[in-house]
Design an enzyme around this catalytic site. Sequence first.
Site, short mmCIF file in Angstrom:
data_model
loop_
_atom_site.label_atom_id
_atom_site.label_comp_id
_atom_site.label_asym_id
_atom_site.label_seq_id
_atom_site.Cartn_x
_atom_site.Cartn_y
_atom_site.Cartn_z
N ASP A 1 -4.44 1.32 -0.20
CA ASP A 1 -4.11 0.35 -1.04
C ASP A 1 -5.14 -0.50 -1.44
O ASP A 1 -5.84 -1.20 -0.79
CB ASP A 1 -3.15 -0.86 -0.22
CG ASP A 1 -2.38 -1.76 -0.90
OD1 ASP A 1 -2.72 -1.77 -2.16
OD2 ASP A 1 -1.89 -2.75 -0.47
N ASP B 1 -3.84 -0.29 -10.63
CA ASP B 1 -3.40 -0.35 -9.31
C ASP B 1 -3.06 0.87 -8.74
O ASP B 1 -2.12 1.50 -9.60
CB ASP B 1 -2.05 -1.51 -9.44
CG ASP B 1 -1.34 -1.37 -7.73
OD1 ASP B 1 -2.23 -1.19 -6.94
OD2 ASP B 1 -0.25 -1.59 -7.83
#
Length: 467
Positions: A126, A345
């Site tokens: 992440d 992202d």
Amino acid sequence: MAATSKPYHLLSYYPTLIFIITYICTVILISFTKANEKLGFSVELIHRDSPNSPFFDHSTTPLQKLSSALHHSMNRATHFFSSKPNKTLAHLHDDDPESEITYASAEHIMAYSVGTPSFQTYGVFDTGSDFIWLQCHPCYECYNQTIPLFDLYRHSSTYRNYNCHVSECESVEPSVHDTHCDVVWNCAFEMRYLGRSTAMGLIAHDTLTLASTTGCEVSFTKTLFGCAHKTVGNFVPESSGIVGLGRGRFSLISQMGSSVQRRFSYCLTSPYLSSSGSNSKLHFGQNAVVSGPGTVSTPLVSSGDYSNEHYYVILEGVSVEDTKIEFDGGGKTASSIVEGNAVIDSGSRMSLLPENLYYHVESEVAKRIKLNRSDNPHKPFKLCYESESIESVKAPIITVHFRGADVKLSPINSFLLVSQNVACFAFASFSEIDMGLIGNLAQINLLVGFDFQNNIVNFKPMDCTML
């Protein structure tokens, strides 16, 4: 009679070869723990929806997986930008039962090991998180993890709790949401996610080991992470927690520091294309250099309104073929935009654009596609067509204009087959928020490199299945 010579057989040298390889890997392992070494290595990223994944869920349909991923993308955007008051996302409300952020639909998982001897586990990769944590035994109230728990008392001779000198314990913030000293003077942490999901436990340090794609192991001693003894909410049951690669001080990449020149890159393959038979790759240090023909670069910047630990860039506009639509930045001209107004992202499937910019882009895309429109099977998508494949959509080339970098997206980056006969434009809109989010679908077959030393993001077109 002359003696017959013994036939040469490679297998007879197998033990020697194994010894040599093991010795070489051991030398590399030792030298890589030195902070002044400049190293390069790569690891695999496992997409949860890929049939190659050991965690592939055969009980859910592709549509169920997609629906979960789409909600996850919207939820992450809410999580990133929730600090700005009086702003909401399109289609999401606080009382919407589907607005809870969940890592149960996280996109990529990576293998790593902790402790001495090393204990292998899996964590959610992440770039939107700034901390490493995993569930540890004893876990008093935890989500149902399907892989073994790390038993810090049995599995590691090098595990140490982080002593609670108040200033040092507090220094872990803002990588975590809260720290405090427990009753025996250990540093405790709490991570909070939207939707009341939390992870709580003790901050510790131990050796963290990554298995590189060459078969050698790369270790980093005294890596700081969270040992969670209580978790609440929805997390990936096939993983033990989160491996954060954000810009914060205690993310994995920040703790690797100068040994990898504060540089990493990734190349994402698509789990939905039959031609994609390999996992995505995550590169560090020398292996993470993104250069050569076709490479473009844009500065990494801070945002005035949100956390500075995410990967913010400056979005100036979007082109559909030769028609450019400038992002006005809430009334500003492109040249006057100085704050980060978009996030790169890896954990979101879809990409999101500010509402006004999105509708102009959607209009230009719709002008160029001659297929019959289809009813929208998924709430975030507004532009869908009757089609059995992405190729038959004949989608226009989309170019995302970052400051100093024009990144071209092919149809597999901008359209998604959401059912057997329906393909949708894989961008959605923000409502009222003048921010963009570039998800991982838009990054497939791009080598994306983050260079902290020079504060830039590099992009290079690449067939990621060939790496």
